[in-house]
Design an enzyme around this catalytic site. Structure first.
Site, short mmCIF file in Angstrom:
data_model
loop_
_atom_site.label_atom_id
_atom_site.label_comp_id
_atom_site.label_asym_id
_atom_site.label_seq_id
_atom_site.Cartn_x
_atom_site.Cartn_y
_atom_site.Cartn_z
N HIS A 62 0.86 -1.18 0.00
CA HIS A 62 0.00 0.00 0.00
C HIS A 62 0.90 1.24 0.00
O HIS A 62 2.11 1.15 0.23
CB HIS A 62 -0.90 0.00 1.23
N GLU A 64 1.36 3.71 2.07
CA GLU A 64 2.09 4.00 3.30
C GLU A 64 3.34 3.13 3.43
O GLU A 64 4.42 3.61 3.78
CB GLU A 64 1.19 3.79 4.52
N ARG A 196 -9.75 5.12 -19.91
CA ARG A 196 -9.80 3.66 -19.88
C ARG A 196 -8.71 3.09 -18.97
O ARG A 196 -8.93 2.11 -18.27
CB ARG A 196 -9.62 3.10 -21.30
N THR A 208 -23.16 -1.27 -30.09
CA THR A 208 -21.82 -0.71 -30.29
C THR A 208 -20.85 -1.78 -30.78
O THR A 208 -20.01 -1.54 -31.65
CB THR A 208 -21.31 -0.08 -28.99
N GLY A 305 -23.95 2.03 -26.53
CA GLY A 305 -24.54 3.08 -27.34
C GLY A 305 -25.69 3.82 -26.66
O GLY A 305 -25.86 3.76 -25.43
N GLY A 310 -29.22 5.57 -22.44
CA GLY A 310 -30.56 6.05 -22.08
C GLY A 310 -31.17 5.24 -20.96
O GLY A 310 -31.78 5.79 -20.03
#
Length: 374
Positions: A62, A64, A196, A208, A305, A310
């Site tokens: 990690h 730290e 990405r 798509t 798409g 939507g």
């Protein structure tokens, strides 16, 4: 008295600069640290940075511990500046608080509390019980934004959903013939690859896949240094994803979210097929996001798409919007828009964005903002 106040202000600005550096470091953890949050840490002794680090891939240090390793013996009596409360539980690695105590750190500046139920203040309590001074809240708003995906996942079990699209000024994402490459310029596409590289997963609809045959990978300089690629998620109710689709041959994991069972979906063994039966033969998007959260995936980048986008908006599942707008007009009633679905029937029901930012990207505009909670 005035001199002391002036010195105090200078000291506070100096401490904030260390936290800003920690935030910069946390950027490097985006896209590689999952399932751990993207954390940055800086160790300072007598005004000099003696160690710094960020959270790496699972099983590695990690932030730290990475900073402590760099600091070595200089950590004793030093201050630690970290963007998130240090962990107090064991996972693939031992608790960070134990390493901080053992190293002899004298004070810890943690920006925000970790909402993970395994931590959630316990790290701070353990540090204070060991006699270490703990200060909270420096650049908390900035850290909360950096940790937005982790915070949402810990509080709701759902990943943070960003919808990204590229459109003409009249909101079209393709011509009436379906041509969409390229509406925006190379600079905009570079930013998409960087997005990405920082997300845990990329989601698209079957439309798509059929229209664009995307690879859904972060490429070039934006490919994660670990070689890890985002999990690709295709929302495909009827398992129509072609077996020669480019995304099926890319490294990493691919998930097909369908209404059909895996046994009736003819997919390579490397592809995970999960069934999320929804209404009208559609995929249950809420169920899909809950499934992704359990993996755990903390962030989802939706790249279309218009039907999928939507539906996500209609169900109130979108947290952030990133829209690239080209200075062009496509027109045409049959040219698809960026967002379809049911939409709003009255103006008072429209989805409005907050914290809106508008940036020039080459010849295009980048507009981003957060969906206001209902």
């Amino acid at each position: 008295m005035q001199q002391r106040a002036k010195f105090t202000r200078i000291l506070e600005r100096s401490k904030l600069s260390y936290m800003r550096r920690a935030l910069d470091l946390s950027n490097k953890a985006l896209g590689i640290s999952n399932p751990n949050p993207p954390v940055g840490a800086v160790i300072v002794k007598h005004g000099t940075v003696v160690g710094e680090g960020f959270t790496g891939a699972p099983g590695t240090f990690h932030a730290e511990k990475e900073a402590l390793k760099v600091a070595g013996n200089y950590a004793r009596g030093a201050s630690l500046h970290v963007t998130l409360e240090p962990c107090s539980h064991s996972g693939r690695t031992s608790p960070c608080v134990d390493s901080i105590i053992e190293a002899g750190i004298s004070e810890v500046h943690a920006s925000i509390i970790d909402p993970d139920s395994r931590v959630n203040g316990r790290g701070v309590e353990k540090l204070r019980a060991a006699g270490i001074k703990v200060y909270m809240g420096e650049l908390a708003d900035d850290s909360s934004k950096r940790m937005q995906a982790h915070i949402k996942l810990m509080k709701t079990g759902l990943p943070f959903v960003t919808v990204k699209f590229a459109a003409s000024l009249d909101g079209k994402i393709a011509t009436s013939s379906g041509e969409s490459q390229w509406i925006t310029g190379a600079e905009a596409r570079d930013i998409v690859h960087s997005m990405r590289g920082e997300t845990d997963s990329i989601m698209v609809g079957i439309g798509t896949v059929l229209a664009d045959n995307p690879r859904l990978t972060a490429r070039g300089e934006y490919s994660p240094v670990t070689g890890r690629q985002p999990v690709r998620v295709v929302v495909d109710s009827n398992c129509r994803t072609p077996l020669n689709s480019a995304l099926l041959f890319e490294p990493g994991q691919t998930v097909i979210a369908s209404n059909k069972s895996g046994s009736t979906c003819d997919m390579p063994s490397s592809v995970t097929v999960e069934r999320f039966p929804g209404s009208d033969g559609r995929v249950d998007l809420s169920g899909l996001l809950r499934y992704l959260g359990k993996i755990p995936i903390s962030s989802v980048l939706v790249e279309g798409g218009s039907r999928l986008t939507g539906a996500l908006f209609d169900e109130g599942l979108v947290d952030r919007v990133v829209a690239f707008l080209s200075p062009s007009i496509i027109g045409g009633m049959n040219s698809p828009s960026a967002v379809s679905g049911e939409g709003a029937s009255i103006i008072s029901d429209v989805i409005r964005l907050s914290d809106v930012e508008v940036t020039n990207v080459g010849d295009d505009l980048l507009v981003s903002g957060y969906c206001l909670a209902e």
